[in-house]
Design a protein around this motif. Sequence first.
Motif, PDB file in Angstrom:
ATOM      1  N   UNK A   1       8.082  -6.614 -10.635  1.00 50.79           N
ATOM      2  CA  UNK A   1       8.688  -7.195  -9.062  1.00 50.79           C
ATOM      3  C   UNK A   1       7.156  -7.287  -7.595  1.00 50.79           C
ATOM      4  N   UNK A   2       7.502  -8.763  -7.423  1.00 50.86           N
ATOM      5  CA  UNK A   2       7.064  -8.609  -5.976  1.00 50.86           C
ATOM      6  C   UNK A   2       7.749  -8.115  -5.309  1.00 50.86           C
ATOM      7  N   UNK A   3       6.918  -6.960  -4.754  1.00 52.98           N
ATOM      8  CA  UNK A   3       7.928  -6.154  -3.470  1.00 52.98           C
ATOM      9  C   UNK A   3       7.066  -6.555  -2.376  1.00 52.98           C
ATOM     10  N   UNK A   4       8.219  -6.572  -1.199  1.00 51.32           N
ATOM     11  CA  UNK A   4       7.847  -6.701   0.032  1.00 51.32           C
ATOM     12  C   UNK A   4       7.745  -4.982   0.662  1.00 51.32           C
ATOM     13  N   UNK A   5       8.797  -3.483  -0.096  1.00 50.53           N
ATOM     14  CA  UNK A   5       8.683  -2.223   0.470  1.00 50.53           C
ATOM     15  C   UNK A   5       9.371  -1.600  -0.584  1.00 50.53           C
ATOM     16  N   UNK A   6       9.019  -0.398  -0.225  1.00 46.55           N
ATOM     17  CA  UNK A   6       9.709   0.911  -1.036  1.00 46.55           C
ATOM     18  C   UNK A   6       9.952   1.893  -0.509  1.00 46.55           C
ATOM     19  N   UNK A   7      11.478   2.161  -1.109  1.00 46.04           N
ATOM     20  CA  UNK A   7      11.457   3.424   0.098  1.00 46.04           C
ATOM     21  C   UNK A   7      11.740   4.785  -1.223  1.00 46.04           C
ATOM     22  N   UNK A   8      11.469   5.817  -0.802  1.00 43.76           N
ATOM     23  CA  UNK A   8      11.699   6.328  -1.987  1.00 43.76           C
ATOM     24  C   UNK A   8      11.861   7.237  -1.563  1.00 43.76           C
ATOM     25  N   UNK A   9      12.733   8.974  -2.409  1.00 46.54           N
ATOM     26  CA  UNK A   9      12.697  10.175  -1.997  1.00 46.54           C
ATOM     27  C   UNK A   9      11.202  10.606  -2.375  1.00 46.54           C
ATOM     28  N   UNK A  10      11.275  12.109  -2.068  1.00 42.89           N
ATOM     29  CA  UNK A  10       9.858  12.917  -1.869  1.00 42.89           C
ATOM     30  C   UNK A  10      10.674  14.191  -3.558  1.00 42.89           C
ATOM     31  N   UNK A  11      12.033  14.842  -3.304  1.00 41.52           N
ATOM     32  CA  UNK A  11      12.337  15.506  -4.849  1.00 41.52           C
ATOM     33  C   UNK A  11      12.697  14.501  -5.995  1.00 41.52           C
ATOM     34  N   UNK A  12      12.230  14.216  -7.014  1.00 46.03           N
ATOM     35  CA  UNK A  12      13.330  13.438  -8.644  1.00 46.03           C
ATOM     36  C   UNK A  12      12.351  14.229  -9.146  1.00 46.03           C
ATOM     37  N   UNK A  13      12.918  14.251 -10.203  1.00 46.71           N
ATOM     38  CA  UNK A  13      12.508  14.575 -11.560  1.00 46.71           C
ATOM     39  C   UNK A  13      11.410  13.745 -12.756  1.00 46.71           C
ATOM     40  N   UNK A  14      10.636  13.733 -13.552  1.00 45.09           N
ATOM     41  CA  UNK A  14       9.615  13.450 -14.355  1.00 45.09           C
ATOM     42  C   UNK A  14       8.548  12.843 -12.975  1.00 45.09           C
ATOM     43  N   UNK A  15       8.198  12.080 -12.262  1.00 45.57           N
ATOM     44  CA  UNK A  15       7.610  12.357 -10.907  1.00 45.57           C
ATOM     45  C   UNK A  15       8.370  12.257  -9.545  1.00 45.57           C
ATOM     46  N   UNK A  16       7.695  13.341  -8.962  1.00 45.10           N
ATOM     47  CA  UNK A  16       7.914  12.882  -7.309  1.00 45.10           C
ATOM     48  C   UNK A  16       7.283  11.921  -6.663  1.00 45.10           C
ATOM     49  N   UNK A  17       7.723  11.905  -5.353  1.00 44.03           N
ATOM     50  CA  UNK A  17       7.051  10.465  -4.318  1.00 44.03           C
ATOM     51  C   UNK A  17       6.255  10.633  -4.202  1.00 44.03           C
ATOM     52  N   UNK A  18       5.307  11.942  -3.743  1.00 42.61           N
ATOM     53  CA  UNK A  18       4.093  11.847  -3.513  1.00 42.61           C
ATOM     54  C   UNK A  18       3.273  11.390  -4.430  1.00 42.61           C
ATOM     55  N   UNK A  19       3.722  11.656  -5.935  1.00 43.27           N
ATOM     56  CA  UNK A  19       2.882  11.225  -7.053  1.00 43.27           C
ATOM     57  C   UNK A  19       2.991   9.766  -7.616  1.00 43.27           C
ATOM     58  N   UNK A  20       4.312   9.261  -7.486  1.00 45.20           N
ATOM     59  CA  UNK A  20       4.099   7.832  -7.191  1.00 45.20           C
ATOM     60  C   UNK A  20       3.727   6.858  -6.039  1.00 45.20           C
ATOM     61  N   UNK A  21       3.411   7.590  -4.487  1.00 46.17           N
ATOM     62  CA  UNK A  21       2.977   6.140  -3.731  1.00 46.17           C
ATOM     63  C   UNK A  21       1.324   6.759  -3.918  1.00 46.17           C
ATOM     64  N   UNK A  22       0.261   7.663  -4.337  1.00 44.37           N
ATOM     65  CA  UNK A  22      -0.462   8.178  -4.919  1.00 44.37           C
ATOM     66  C   UNK A  22      -0.703   6.692  -6.134  1.00 44.37           C
ATOM     67  N   UNK A  23       0.168   6.801  -6.839  1.00 44.10           N
ATOM     68  CA  UNK A  23       0.460   6.142  -8.398  1.00 44.10           C
ATOM     69  C   UNK A  23       0.192   4.156  -7.692  1.00 44.10           C
ATOM     70  N   UNK A  24       1.169   4.080  -7.686  1.00 51.45           N
ATOM     71  CA  UNK A  24       1.491   2.836  -6.470  1.00 51.45           C
ATOM     72  C   UNK A  24       0.571   2.468  -5.824  1.00 51.45           C
ATOM     73  N   UNK A  25      -0.322   3.396  -5.065  1.00 43.84           N
ATOM     74  CA  UNK A  25      -1.409   2.352  -4.447  1.00 43.84           C
ATOM     75  C   UNK A  25      -2.615   1.899  -4.156  1.00 43.84           C
ATOM     76  N   UNK A  26      -2.799   2.534  -6.408  1.00 42.06           N
ATOM     77  CA  UNK A  26      -4.198   2.427  -6.815  1.00 42.06           C
ATOM     78  C   UNK A  26      -3.966   0.617  -7.680  1.00 42.06           C
ATOM     79  N   UNK A  27      -2.878   0.547  -7.208  1.00 43.85           N
ATOM     80  CA  UNK A  27      -2.153  -1.227  -8.011  1.00 43.85           C
ATOM     81  C   UNK A  27      -2.799  -2.234  -6.629  1.00 43.85           C
ATOM     82  N   UNK A  28      -3.580  -3.515  -7.054  1.00 45.86           N
ATOM     83  CA  UNK A  28      -3.830  -3.946  -6.252  1.00 45.86           C
ATOM     84  C   UNK A  28      -2.898  -5.139  -5.995  1.00 45.86           C
TER      85      UNK A  28
END
Length: 121
Positions: free
Chosen positions: A44-71
């Motif tokens: 998707x072409x996103x303008x904003x991501x809103x995320x929770x911190x505590x989630x199953x599978x992958x938490x918000x912190x880990x997701x942010x770290x991963x998203x920040x590696x995507x150009x």
Amino acid sequence: MATVLAVDDSASIRQMIKVVLGPAGHTVIEAGDGAEGIAKAKNASLNLVITDLNMPVMNGLDMIKNLRTLPALTGVPILFLSTESDEGIKQQAKAAGATGWITKPFKPEQLLAVVSKLTRD
């Protein structure tokens, strides 16, 4: 208007985000955990991501770290929406690449104001 990815394991929180942002003209894409959030962010072409911190599978912190590696997402604001208000966790979130923080429960007008501010051209 903005395309917003809402990542939260609570369907009611995702629905509330949609109810608040939809009438303001924003498109809301939903994901139930960080791994699903990353998959949807890549398609998707996103303008904003809103995320929770505590989630199953992958938490918000880990997701942010991963998203920040995507150009395509390096400059996209990421907003934490969490019941956590601990300063240490906020610092970790900022270090991971989060732009801002809203504590649950949130006021609809507060969310709308922050989203408008972060997605302004």
